[in-house]
Scaffold this active site. Structure first.
Site, PDB file in Angstrom:
ATOM      1  N   LYS A  15       0.857  -1.205   0.000  1.00 33.32           N
ATOM      2  CA  LYS A  15       0.000   0.000   0.000  1.00 33.32           C
ATOM      3  C   LYS A  15       0.876   1.233   0.000  1.00 33.32           C
ATOM      4  O   LYS A  15       2.046   1.184   0.390  1.00 33.32           O
ATOM      5  CB  LYS A  15      -0.946   0.026   1.207  1.00 33.32           C
ATOM      6  N   PRO A  99       9.473  -4.511  -0.082  1.00 33.42           N
ATOM      7  CA  PRO A  99      10.570  -4.196   0.839  1.00 33.42           C
ATOM      8  C   PRO A  99      10.088  -4.165   2.298  1.00 33.42           C
ATOM      9  O   PRO A  99       8.936  -3.797   2.573  1.00 33.42           O
ATOM     10  CB  PRO A  99      11.031  -2.809   0.374  1.00 33.42           C
ATOM     11  N   VAL A 100      10.980  -4.583   3.206  1.00 29.16           N
ATOM     12  CA  VAL A 100      10.619  -4.730   4.627  1.00 29.16           C
ATOM     13  C   VAL A 100      10.917  -3.430   5.386  1.00 29.16           C
ATOM     14  O   VAL A 100      11.905  -2.755   5.105  1.00 29.16           O
ATOM     15  CB  VAL A 100      11.420  -5.909   5.235  1.00 29.16           C
ATOM     16  N   ASP A 141      -3.034  -1.585  10.374  1.00 26.80           N
ATOM     17  CA  ASP A 141      -3.229  -1.563   8.914  1.00 26.80           C
ATOM     18  C   ASP A 141      -3.852  -2.847   8.375  1.00 26.80           C
ATOM     19  O   ASP A 141      -4.217  -2.908   7.199  1.00 26.80           O
ATOM     20  CB  ASP A 141      -1.887  -1.352   8.194  1.00 26.80           C
TER      21      ASP A 141
HETATM   22  P1  ATP Z   1       4.321  -0.972   9.385  1.00 24.87           P
HETATM   23  O1  ATP Z   1       4.126   0.479   9.129  1.00 24.87           O
HETATM   24  O2  ATP Z   1       3.040  -1.741   9.578  1.00 24.87           O
HETATM   25  O3  ATP Z   1       5.383  -1.288  10.441  1.00 24.87           O
HETATM   26  P2  ATP Z   1       6.125  -1.460   7.244  1.00 24.87           P
HETATM   27  O4  ATP Z   1       5.785  -1.705   5.825  1.00 24.87           O
HETATM   28  O5  ATP Z   1       6.865  -0.176   7.524  1.00 24.87           O
HETATM   29  O6  ATP Z   1       4.800  -1.563   8.022  1.00 24.87           O
HETATM   30  P3  ATP Z   1       6.911  -4.211   7.574  1.00 24.87           P
HETATM   31  O7  ATP Z   1       7.535  -4.583   6.277  1.00 24.87           O
HETATM   32  O8  ATP Z   1       5.552  -4.693   7.836  1.00 24.87           O
HETATM   33  O9  ATP Z   1       6.998  -2.632   7.802  1.00 24.87           O
HETATM   34  O10 ATP Z   1       7.932  -4.687   8.709  1.00 24.87           O
HETATM   35  C1  ATP Z   1       7.898  -4.190  10.034  1.00 24.87           C
HETATM   36  C2  ATP Z   1       8.691  -5.120  10.946  1.00 24.87           C
HETATM   37  O11 ATP Z   1       7.909  -6.293  11.184  1.00 24.87           O
HETATM   38  C3  ATP Z   1      10.008  -5.588  10.375  1.00 24.87           C
HETATM   39  O12 ATP Z   1      11.024  -5.194  11.253  1.00 24.87           O
HETATM   40  C4  ATP Z   1       9.920  -7.109  10.289  1.00 24.87           C
HETATM   41  O13 ATP Z   1      11.062  -7.728  10.801  1.00 24.87           O
HETATM   42  C5  ATP Z   1       8.706  -7.475  11.140  1.00 24.87           C
HETATM   43  N1  ATP Z   1       7.837  -8.527  10.513  1.00 24.87           N
HETATM   44  C6  ATP Z   1       7.145  -9.471  11.148  1.00 24.87           C
HETATM   45  N2  ATP Z   1       6.431 -10.221  10.293  1.00 24.87           N
HETATM   46  C7  ATP Z   1       6.667  -9.739   9.064  1.00 24.87           C
HETATM   47  C8  ATP Z   1       6.232 -10.069   7.757  1.00 24.87           C
HETATM   48  N3  ATP Z   1       5.369 -11.065   7.520  1.00 24.87           N
HETATM   49  N4  ATP Z   1       6.678  -9.326   6.743  1.00 24.87           N
HETATM   50  C9  ATP Z   1       7.516  -8.285   6.958  1.00 24.87           C
HETATM   51  N5  ATP Z   1       7.978  -7.943   8.173  1.00 24.87           N
HETATM   52  C10 ATP Z   1       7.567  -8.646   9.212  1.00 24.87           C
END
Ligand code: ATP
Length: 296
Positions: A15, A99-100, A141
């Site tokens: 998103k 990306p994480v 979210d």
């Molecule tokens: P948010 O704003 O919800 O934190 P984001 O997109 O910024 O979302 P994510 O990619 O969801 O961040 O990752 C947030 C943290 O959650 C990371 O540090 C990761 O290690 C942990 N995590 C736990 N489960 C997952 C998953 N299924 N996918 C990605 N990260 C995960």
């Protein structure tokens, strides 16, 4: 002979936030928000398989994503299994493309995908409101990814209503490959005003109107700490984006384009810099389906 579906592969989209206003801080540390959220055609693939053992297993080859009980999808699977009154096992495999820690909601989307898949595999067909209530236990979210489509999000992000965007929107997504912790961004956010004076309409007609809403209060925290985010915004605008904004708590930035060709040309221009960034082109989407079903 009857056959049973025992495995589903579900698309889990990313998103972006076209708008993110932080309205107030709650005593528990959560913030009241006012957002426009948009699902994007960049997908993790989440495969959920029912097994004969009693264990829940989570596998993901991405180095930054925890496996097992530390992954947020684990507890979602537990909750769904309990709701179904089942005791058999679940194996979840996540093929990570989003990306994480990037502000694109990857973990929340994976969580919603597991809830959707188990609702189908267990034959529950629960109402969307109940699935969203289950999802909210694991992230603010998650309900958005179960709701489907462009949405105005209020409360902590769980009060959703539809917004119609009546023009195609193509995006260039650029991530500088530095993880940003959402919790850190909110902890460092200083409220300078309460309440947003912007009313988000039910319907947005064109790209210029859409771009007039682009704003994200969290840029005030993330950009000073990660100036590369500001540099990417400028590069996207230089490459012809109608607008460019950081998504969520960052650091991913998206640029908005009227068609795929314009977005692809801009992406090529940005890739030439070869800064080690993740650069991809994806459309705004309103729905997405299962990727594969396995029956035995
Ligand atoms: P948010 O704003 O919800 O934190 P984001 O997109 O910024 O979302 P994510 O990619 O969801 O961040 O990752 C947030 C943290 O959650 C990371 O540090 C990761 O290690 C942990 N995590 C736990 N489960 C997952 C998953 N299924 N996918 C990605 N990260 C995960």
């Amino acid at each position: 002979m009857s056959s049973l579906t025992n495995s589903l592969t579900v698309n889990a989209p990313a998103k972006v936030n076209y708008r993110l206003d932080v309205l107030s801080r709650r005593p528990n540390g959560y913030h009241d928000l006012h957002m426009i959220m948009q699902p994007v055609g960049l997908f993790d693939l989440v495969t959920v398989t029912l097994t004969e053992t009693a264990t829940i297993t989570v596998c993901c080859e991405h180095v930054a994503v925890p496996e097992g009980a530390d992954n947020i999808v684990y507890r979602a699977a537990e909750a769904m299994r309990e709701r179904a009154g089942r005791h058999d096992g679940v194996t979840i495999t996540i093929q990570k493309e989003i990306p994480v820690a990037a502000g694109m909601g990857g973990g929340s989307s994976d969580c919603a995908a597991v809830i959707t898949a188990l609702d189908q595999l267990y034959g529950l067909s629960l109402p969307c409101e109940e699935l969203m209530a289950i999802g909210l236990r694991f992230g603010a979210d998650v309900p958005f990814f179960l709701y489907g489509g462009t949405a105005r999000a209020e409360g902590i992000g769980e009060v959703l209503s539809p917004v119609t965007v009546s023009c195609p929107v193509w995006m260039v997504l650029v991530n500088p490959m530095v993880p940003v912790s959402t919790a850190w961004v909110y902890q460092n956010f200083k409220l300078t005003q309460t309440g947003s004076n912007v009313t988000i309409p039910d319907s947005i007609e064109g790209l210029e109107e859409l771009c007039s809403f682009l704003a994200n209060d969290l840029e005030r925290v993330t950009i000073p700490a990660f100036p590369v985010v500001g540099q990417i915004k400028q590069q996207l605008l230089n490459a012809g984006a109608y607008g460019a904004l950081m998504s969520g708590s960052g650091p991913t930035v998206f640029g908005v384009f009227p068609d795929q060709a314009a977005a692809q040309a801009a992406a090529e221009q940005i890739r030439v810099c070869d800064a080690g960034w993740f650069v991809t082109v994806a459309p705004a989407i309103e729905s997405w389906g299962n990727a594969a079903v396995t029956t035995d």
